[in-house]
Design an enzyme around this catalytic site. Structure first.
Site, mmCIF file in Angstrom:
data_model
loop_
_atom_site.group_PDB
_atom_site.id
_atom_site.type_symbol
_atom_site.label_atom_id
_atom_site.label_comp_id
_atom_site.label_asym_id
_atom_site.label_seq_id
_atom_site.Cartn_x
_atom_site.Cartn_y
_atom_site.Cartn_z
ATOM 1 C CB VAL A 1 -8.609 -0.900 -1.120
ATOM 2 C CG1 VAL A 1 -9.861 -0.544 -0.332
ATOM 3 C CG2 VAL A 1 -7.660 0.291 -1.181
ATOM 4 N N GLY B 1 -4.251 -14.805 14.721
ATOM 5 C CA GLY B 1 -3.424 -14.344 13.601
ATOM 6 C C GLY B 1 -3.997 -13.150 12.864
ATOM 7 C CG ASP C 1 -4.350 -1.533 7.602
ATOM 8 O OD1 ASP C 1 -3.466 -1.768 6.769
ATOM 9 O OD2 ASP C 1 -5.503 -2.021 7.549
ATOM 10 C CD GLU D 1 -9.789 -4.374 -6.882
ATOM 11 O OE1 GLU D 1 -10.149 -3.933 -7.978
ATOM 12 O OE2 GLU D 1 -10.248 -3.962 -5.798
ATOM 13 C CD GLU E 1 1.276 -7.935 11.618
ATOM 14 O OE1 GLU E 1 2.399 -8.335 11.949
ATOM 15 O OE2 GLU E 1 0.700 -8.300 10.587
ATOM 16 C CE LYS F 1 -1.830 -2.644 3.195
ATOM 17 N NZ LYS F 1 -2.351 -3.127 4.456
ATOM 18 C CE LYS G 1 -6.099 -2.033 4.179
ATOM 19 N NZ LYS G 1 -6.649 -2.980 5.153
#
Ligand SMILES: NC(=O)c1ccc[n+]([C@@H]2O[C@H](COP(=O)([O-])OP(=O)(O)OC[C@H]3O[C@@H](n4cnc5c(N)ncnc54)[C@H](OP(=O)(O)O)[C@@H]3O)[C@@H](O)[C@H]2O)c1
Length: 335
Positions: free
Chosen positions: A152, A206, A220, A149, A209, A125, A224
């Site tokens: 996002v 999972g 994050d 693609e 993080e 990203k 986006k």
């Protein structure tokens, strides 16, 4: 289509496995016969074989911890940047770490790819959020294309829906749940868990993080949102332009108050031609976004001809992200 994959972690290895497992289908359905000619990592070496790498041997070497142990003929001495520049390839896939401060070193990989006549497909990203205009200009100068693609909502076609599916409509705003980790945590809190327990649960599964800051503080999703603003409205936002607030401060009392009012907290990224934000928002249950559970993502486009159009699907994960990269490659092939 000869591919160089930069970054061979969850996404890069997932793409290699997908291309191997779907080879017959892709050849039969699309006449698509991709070949991986180069792979680069930061610490596990690089490989380049102009006639193609064997995917089973490649994945076996990766699983063993070092691409240098690849069983087959290949150059092993190129660094990632030289590999991108010197490889005889048609497409470079950027799937190394996302860096929202400088986008480097991936941005240099992207520049080198386009300058040496390769198409560029990104899961990373950073370069898209920070330098998409430059990359589009470089692509145009070199007669190549940039696709992203997977950046996002992974393989859920959020960008293609806006650009292709809703072509002809004017989109005035987009509102979405663009981070699955925080959506999972908020759902667990709605079920009665405290924030710390819900986070620990997300880490155990999972989704989050070990250092969850980028997710829970909203960065994050903000990255986006920047990609969406540039893609939908050609607005070049930076992280500093966005109002960003994560979910850390939401308390069980906040959750209860929302529930009592028939509402649900969601971390909502919103962009329009005038700017954007990432904020926890109380949504009424009638809003489709309020009912998106687990680590799933969703986006609602506000359009003039179709009113609101909402897309719901996976926003991360090895196979969904590899599927996003594959869809970009097929779209390159068709164009
Ligand atoms: N995972 C997802 O669900 C998802 C979804 C959408 C987008 N993405 C994006 O896709 C990218 C890859 O994610 P991932 O989950 O596959 O991460 P990952 O498992 O941590 O793998 C990252 C890979 O990039 C390599 N790398 C790091 N710096 C490099 C450099 N300077 N040159 C070459 N290779 C370098 C790493 O090398 P080493 O092996 O030596 O460390 C590793 O192979 C990220 O940008 C991420 O934001 C991921």
């Amino acid at each position: 289509m000869r591919l160089v994959i930069i970054g061979f972690g969850t996404v890069g290895t997932g793409l290699a496995a997908l291309l191997r497992d779907r080879a017959a289908y892709l050849a039969g359905r699309y006449d698509f016969t991709p070949q991986i000619v180069g792979v680069a990592t930061r610490s596990r070496g690089t490989l380049y074989a102009p006639d193609g790498l064997d995917i089973d041997a490649l994945l076996a070497a990766h699983q063993g911890g070092s691409l240098r142990d690849y069983q087959g003929a290949a150059s092993r001495d190129l660094d990632p940047l030289r590999l991108v520049g010197e490889a005889e390839a048609d497409v470079v896939i950027e799937a190394s770490h996302s860096n929202f401060d400088t986008a480097q070193p991936a941005l240099d990989h992207c520049r080198a790819a386009l300058r040496t006549g390769k198409h560029l497909v990104l899961a990373n990203k950073g370069p898209v959020a920070l330098a998409l205009t430059e990359l589009h200009n470089l692509a145009r100068e070199n007669g190549r294309q940039v696709r992203y693609e997977a950046t996002v909502m992974a393989g859920t076609p959020a960008l293609r829906l806006a650009e292709v599916g809703l072509a002809g409509c004017t989109i005035s705003a987009a509102r979405g749940i663009l981070n699955g980790t925080t959506n999972y945590i908020l759902e667990q809190m709605t079920g009665g868990l405290a924030y710390a327990d819900a986070l620990a649960d997300a880490q155990r599964l999972g989704y989050a993080e070990a250092d969850p800051a980028a997710d829970v503080e909203g960065w994050d999703a903000a990255g986006k949102a920047i990609i969406l603003a540039r893609t939908l409205f050609d607005v070049p936002l930076t992280l500093a332009d966005l109002q960003v607030k994560g979910i850390i401060a939401i308390t069980p009392a906040d959750i209860e108050a929302a529930a009592a009012a028939g509402e649900r907290w969601k971390l909502i990224a919103e962009v329009s031609p005038s700017g954007g934000s990432v904020m926890p928002v109380r949504l009424p249950l009638a809003d489709p976004l309020a009912n998106v559970g687990g680590a799933i993502n969703a986006i609602t486009y506000r359009t003039d001809l179709m009113a609101d159009v909402t897309l719901i699907g996976p926003g991360a994960g090895q196979v969904p992200t590899a599927a996003g990269l594959l869809s970009d490659m097929l779209s390159l092939l068709q164009s």
